[in-house]
Design a protein around this motif. Structure first.
Motif, PDB file in Angstrom:
ATOM      1  N   VAL A  11       0.843  -1.210   0.000  1.00 24.61           N
ATOM      2  CA  VAL A  11       0.000   0.000   0.000  1.00 24.61           C
ATOM      3  C   VAL A  11       0.871   1.250   0.000  1.00 24.61           C
ATOM      4  N   GLN A  15       0.877   4.174  -2.801  1.00 25.62           N
ATOM      5  CA  GLN A  15       0.529   5.547  -2.442  1.00 25.62           C
ATOM      6  C   GLN A  15       1.669   6.516  -2.766  1.00 25.62           C
ATOM      7  N   TYR A  22      -5.877   0.700  -0.544  1.00 29.12           N
ATOM      8  CA  TYR A  22      -6.399   0.363   0.779  1.00 29.12           C
ATOM      9  C   TYR A  22      -6.418  -1.163   0.961  1.00 29.12           C
ATOM     10  N   PHE A 117     -13.123  -0.318   3.380  1.00 31.12           N
ATOM     11  CA  PHE A 117     -11.691  -0.209   3.097  1.00 31.12           C
ATOM     12  C   PHE A 117     -10.967   0.347   4.328  1.00 31.12           C
ATOM     13  N   ASP A 119      -7.096   2.168   5.373  1.00 28.48           N
ATOM     14  CA  ASP A 119      -5.788   2.686   4.989  1.00 28.48           C
ATOM     15  C   ASP A 119      -4.797   2.375   6.111  1.00 28.48           C
ATOM     16  N   TYR A 126     -12.719   3.557   5.434  1.00 27.35           N
ATOM     17  CA  TYR A 126     -13.584   4.192   4.429  1.00 27.35           C
ATOM     18  C   TYR A 126     -14.789   3.281   4.216  1.00 27.35           C
TER      19      TYR A 126
END
Length: 395
Positions: A11, A15, A22, A117, A119, A126
């Motif tokens: 991840v 990013q 995610y 999701f 993070d 999320y």
């Protein structure tokens, strides 16, 4: 922990390259429930090609569905591009897959508690589908229109029952109504192998019978076992009062036999073939049936069964049947009565040898082999313990 560290690194790399990424699905659900999970799926807006360019070791297992396996620190993680699916014609696979946003990706998933999701960098959740709320309400609820979700993939009806049993969450009313409405459409849309895979997952869970009760309640079992002697809901409910204490590695097909009235070996083999189980499972089912019918077996067959009880297969069979007290009493008595013959078989020291017969004028060959077998059978049947007794009866 190793899986989490590797998935978090994936991840982070995505990013830092400018993509959204995610953790997705079941891991997020289990994390919010305070449960540990090793299987972490990752969702991103990076395309499969971009994922493969970012990571040196990838496996394009499901590139048609925008899924790539990324191997990070020897851990395999499934990385899927946010997608929406459309054009389901067979109740199983989408005709069209297109890339989309995280929110739209969440909406095409099965149940709200599986649609969130996480993070791992910011530790934010999320939730575009109300998954947190349904975890708090403790319900299994389809995302959006449950009729549409089940028409897209009819196996989701079985999964609803599995999740409901696993978490002790009731199925939300509209979702339950939709299962009852579409239960008869399970086949031919779903391959029987996929159904059996769900059974495998159920048998690894302590709430197996609760799941089977739900499948019965929502008429899915009658579809899966169409034309077979399935027990009633009430009979299955009665079985729940005495949980099955089968060994850890028991084949799932053994549990499924519990759903049926007493059936012949031929019928059990037919059921095995219906579920397309492995040859090993079929052979195990045959052995299991043989032990189950042990009171009707003669002493020769029982000695054969007792000869190698230390093997894993025999131990499993004994453990499965030990729940039947009459079975256990029968075999304890028989093992004691036949212990000398069993010991002789294990040590490979028959009362009568080829030399004994050759000394009495018999020539080596097939006939001598048959006589040796007859001699051993006589010793067991008549419970003889000396060479002279056997030879007197044999010759």
């Amino acid at each position: 922990m190793k899986c989490y560290i590797a998935a978090k690194k994936i991840v982070q790399i995505l990013q830092e390259a400018g993509f959204i990424a995610y953790f997705a699905g079941g891991w997020v659900r289990d994390h919010l429930l305070g449960k540990d999970a090793d299987d972490i799926d990752i969702a991103t807006n990076a395309t499969p090609q971009q994922v493969m360019e970012l990571f040196p070791k990838t496996i394009p297992v499901g590139i048609h569905f925008s899924i790539i396996i990324v191997v990070q620190d020897e851990v395999h993680c499934e990385v899927a591009t946010f997608r929406e699916e459309s054009g389901y014609h067979d109740g199983r696979r989408p005709a069209k897959v297109s890339h989309t946003t995280a929110e739209e990706d969440a909406k095409r998933r099965d149940f709200t508690i599986n649609g969130m999701f996480f993070d791992p960098i910011t530790e934010e959740v999320y939730d575009f589908v109300g998954g947190k709320k349904d975890l708090q309400r403790k319900v299994i609820c389809a995302i959006g229109d449950p009729h549409l979700r089940f028409k897209e993939d009819r196996l989701r009806m079985i999964r609803a029952c599995r999740y409901s049993a696993r978490f002790s969450f009731p199925i939300e009313e509209e979702t339950a109504i939709a299962i009852l409405a579409h239960a008869t459409e399970l086949f031919p849309a779903v391959a029987i192998e996929r159904v059996y895979d769900e059974f495998k997952k159920m048998t690894r869970d302590p709430h197996l019978f609760e799941a089977l009760l739900l499948l019965h309640k929502y008429t899915l079992l009658t579809q899966i076992f169409k034309g077979m002697p399935l027990i009633s809901y009430e009979e299955l409910e009665e079985k729940l009062k005495k949980p099955l204490l089968f060994p850890e590695k028991t084949y799932p097909i053994v549990y499924l036999f519990e759903l049926l009235h007493e059936v012949s070996l031929e019928k059990k083999i037919e059921i095995c073939k219906h579920f397309k189980v492995s040859n090993k499972e079929i052979e195990f089912a045959k052995e299991l049936h043989k032990w189950k019918s042990s009171p009707s077996l003669d002493d020769i067959e029982l000695v054969e069964l007792y000869t190698f009880p230390e093997s894993e297969k025999c131990q499993q069979i004994i453990s499965i049947h030990q729940q039947d007290s009459s079975f256990d009493r029968f075999h304890k008595a028989k093992r004691e009565a036949l212990k000398d013959h069993v010991a002789r078989r294990k040590a490979n020291t028959p009362l009568i040898t080829a030399s004994d017969l050759i000394e009495r004028g018999y020539a080596p060959g097939k006939e001598l082999g048959k006589l040796l077998k007859q001699a051993e059978n006589l010793a067991i049947k008549l419970n003889l313990s000396s060479k002279e007794e056997v030879l007197t009866k044999l010759l």
